[in-house]
Structures are given as structure tokens and as C-alpha cells.
Design a protein around this motif. Sequence first.
Motif, short mmCIF file in Angstrom:
data_model
loop_
_atom_site.label_atom_id
_atom_site.label_comp_id
_atom_site.label_asym_id
_atom_site.label_seq_id
_atom_site.Cartn_x
_atom_site.Cartn_y
_atom_site.Cartn_z
N UNK A 160 0.83 -1.21 0.00
CA UNK A 160 0.00 0.00 0.00
C UNK A 160 0.87 1.26 0.00
N UNK A 161 1.92 1.24 0.79
CA UNK A 161 2.79 2.42 0.84
C UNK A 161 3.50 2.64 -0.48
N UNK A 162 3.77 1.55 -1.19
CA UNK A 162 4.47 1.67 -2.47
C UNK A 162 3.62 2.36 -3.52
N UNK A 163 2.32 2.47 -3.29
CA UNK A 163 1.48 3.19 -4.25
C UNK A 163 1.69 4.69 -4.15
N UNK A 164 2.22 5.14 -3.01
CA UNK A 164 2.39 6.58 -2.76
C UNK A 164 1.06 7.30 -2.82
N UNK A 165 0.00 6.57 -2.60
CA UNK A 165 -1.33 7.18 -2.65
C UNK A 165 -1.87 7.31 -1.22
N UNK A 166 -1.81 8.53 -0.71
CA UNK A 166 -2.21 8.73 0.69
C UNK A 166 -3.70 8.54 0.90
N UNK A 167 -4.47 8.84 -0.12
CA UNK A 167 -5.91 8.62 0.02
C UNK A 167 -6.17 7.13 0.22
#
Lengths: 243, 243
Positions: A160-167
Motif C-alpha cells: 500500500x505504501x508503495x502506491x504513494x497514494x495517501x488517500x
Amino acid sequence: MPPSVSFDRLAHQPAYKVVSEKIRNAIVSGEIQAGDLLPTETDLAEQFGVTRSTVREAIRLLEHGGILGRAGRKRLVVTLPGTEAIGRSVSSAMLMHQVTFEELWQVAMGLEPLAGKLACLSATKEEKQLLADNLVRTKQVMNDHDALLEVEIEFHNLVAEATHNHALLLARAPLNELFYPAWGAIIRALSPGERILVAHQHVYDAICAGDEEKAEEWMEKHMRDFRRGIEMGNLGFDQPVQG
Amino acid sequence: MPPSVSFDRLAHQPAYKVVSEKIRNAIVSGEIQAGDLLPTETDLAEQFGVTRSTVREAIRLLEHGGILGRAGRKRLVVTLPGTEAIGRSVSSAMLMHQVTFEELWQVAMGLEPLAGKLACLSATKEEKQLLADNLVRTKQVMNDHDALLEVEIEFHNLVAEATHNHALLLARAPLNELFYPAWGAIIRALSPGERILVAHQHVYDAICAGDEEKAEEWMEKHMRDFRRGIEMGNLGFDQPVQG
DNA sequence: ATTGACATATTGTCGGACAATATGTCAGCA
DNA sequence: TGCTGACATATTGTCCGACAATATGTCAAT
């Protein structure tokens, strides 16, 4: 005969709410940056023209959302709400709504494969390395239930963190918290170390290869396994999640 | 030379946090039901052996999460946190993280089609009727930008509610709040009334027919339209969302 | 059954107080 | 110089007591 005129209920907001909103606005509007120090309680009380008690209540209101925090026992600090704060607050809401495993799983089926897919596009070398490390550790602790649970959760967080998508990170934070005990129960009941490792391995390969479809597909398989685990372990798929 | 022994930093939690946690536990564990009245502040203060001020701060901590609320200006009431409370708190977190439209849209692409799909399985007659009413109103206000925005948002909420999945409702609450201004801007810039209506109509038909695939597919198309709207309107698809 | 008067309970806000602890300053000493 | 300890200061956490505004409950009068 209905009354000819009707009046809105006039909303006499308590002072602590007003103060809280003023501070919140200053923060989300960027007027105060994350990391900035707030004035002391006494100063705030003077500025707003209220007592320190009132200011304190206003502060507590924001503290729970993770917007404000304290470094040490000292000065107030504007904080970037992390996944923990959000996760805790949303997951307790879900608990009170008696959310079932099925409902939770449905949402996870919307978000986890998505995370896998997006990670293919944005994972950095460092993040891929962290995933690789996680896989190594997974192989090592395959039969240690507690440790296996840890690395399993960590893997999903890393993806999840690797998506860099904070939402996305914020949206899935509560799932994380609520699935935790369920994963633990499944692992203890079924010892699915092998299946977990295989799925993680495929997701990892897909992310390294930038193969979105494969990552999505294997994350989906992985989640279906999770579902079967709950059903086979008789953990009550249609039962409310336990805190 | 490293010290031979090391001690954990002892965590002297402030009393207001302890009290807050105790109350929170009693609530999420079901010991106190939603709708129940809490004792008065004075009583709580006596029970916990602290002052009323401390109890008040503890209460404020929970109030923000929507767990506690007040009926009127009076007694404290245990409340089921609604989507508004959660939405506000999570969306302000997203604002502070400078979440971009793209990130937000990616999450919505995971959740909205899912909502359409699930609604096919669980929508009741009443809910279908509400959707039908919404469509009628959409046709009527096609050229009134503000009213169109209202019914557009309402449609998505109705679909989400028709899933009867509270986890999904809570997860998408912040999206709702943050997309609101963006939808407004798109509608004013492009007057996409026709396209919105067509998409909604298809989703509605699919839900009535129980056609999961079609509902998912049209919801996806609808969201892609939304994305194109932001791009065409030069609203900064890769820019942080504005509160 | 509705209205009005009245006592009571509870919250919102105030002001002041004090102990515990973090911060800053500065002299003393290796 | 660099570290230590002593000391004044600032800030928070907690307490106490107080009061006005407002809901709630009771009861008599109409």
C-alpha cells in the motif's frame, strides 16, 4: 392550520467548538503548517478571549483526529494525521456499526487488488527491496504463527505504501486494524504459511515486472484465500467483527 | 560501550486520556449501547475520582469521533458515528496530506464500481424507488448547476446505501466530501447533464435487473467521465484537492 | 388538556491555584 | 573546550469553587 412563518432553530454553538473550528480551519487551509508549534494554551486563551479551560477542550477535540499532538509533555504541535489515528477512529466506528467480515472483505476486495496494481506503477527500488526483505523473513517464520502474522500484515502495508497514494492509505487504515485479529485466527487454525508465501511472491514478482494485471489478479486470489480461511475456520464470515 | 540494561520510557498517560479510553472501551465493547445516556459529568467525575474539568476533556476527545454527542444541549448520548463525522475527520487528514485528484480518483475507481455491483445484490424496492425518484429529479434540473450537483451526489450516496455495507459507506465518506467541490466545478465548466443522466440511468437499470457486471461497468465509465471532466476543465488532475 | 409558575439538575464558562516537568542560562570544573 | 550541576522560568496537567443559561420535572390554575 400550519404556522404562516417558521424559524430556523438558532444554533448557539458553544465556545469550545468555535475555537476548535477556528484552529482546524487555520490548519487545513495551510495557514499553519504541519510541524509548526502552536502558541501556548495561555496565549490562545488570551487571543480568543476565553479561559484556558475552554481552549483545552477545543484542543482535545482536535487531538483525537490526529491533527494536533504533543511532542513529549510539552508544546502543542500541528501533526500530519497518520494512518494509526485515522484507523483507530474509523475502525471503532465500524465496530459500533457491527460490520461483518463479509462487508469488510468486500471493501478489501476493492482496495487491496487496487493497491497491488498501483504499486506496479510507482514502487521505488527501496520499496521493492523492503518487499524482498519481507519475503525472506516470511520464509523464515513460516511456522511461527505470531511472527507470520506480523510479516503478513507488513507485506500488505508495504504494498500500500508503495502506491504513494495517501488517500488509499487512509482509506484502508481501518481495514488493517480490523483484519488483524482475523488473520491471526486463520493462521493459528489453518497454518496457511505456504499459500501466503506463494501469493506474496507472485505479487512481488508482478510489482518488480510492472505487470499491473498480474499484481491485481494475485492480490485478488490472496484475498479470496483469506475469505475461504474465515469460512473454513468457522470464524463466522457473516458475523460482526470483534474488536 | 552500550549500557548493559535499558529501560522503556515509562508512559505516564495523562488522566484525561485514561478516562477517555475507559469510556471508549465501554462503548465499543458494547457495554454501553448506542442511544444510551451517559451519567452526568459530575457523576463521571466522582466515579473516576477526578475533577469535572478532566472528565470534560476526556469527553471532548471522544466527541470529535462522533462516538459521543449531545441530544439538544443536554445529557451526553452514545452515538453511532455517522458518515458525516468520519468523513469530516478523514477528509481533513487527506487535505493535510495534500492528496491529489488523481489519488482520490484512483480510490474512487476502487469503491464506486464496487458499490454499484454490490447494490445489485441487496437493493430493496424502497431503495430502487428512491433511485428512480432521483433520476426523475435529475431530468428536471438538468440545466441548474447547483441542483444538478445535489442530485448527482445524492445518486452516488443512494447507490452506496443500497449496498447495506457500512464498511463501504464509512470508507467512501471522505471521498464524497472532497469530490463535492470538484463535481461542482466540472458541472459549471462543462454542463455534462446529459452524460451524467445516461450513466445514472444505466446504473439504475442494472441494479433493477440485478446485473452486477453492467452496474460495475457503467459506474466505471461514469467515473472515467469524471476524470476526463477534471482534465478537460483544466482543474488540475495532478494537483492537491482544495478543501 | 394546555398553560404558567416554580424548584431542580446539568451544562458551559469563568477565575485562580499548585505540582510536575521541560527549557534556558550560567557558573564551575575536568 | 566540553561536560556537569544548580537555578530560574515557562508550560502543562489537575484541582477547586463559582455562576449564568438552559432543560427537566412538578404542580396548581384555567
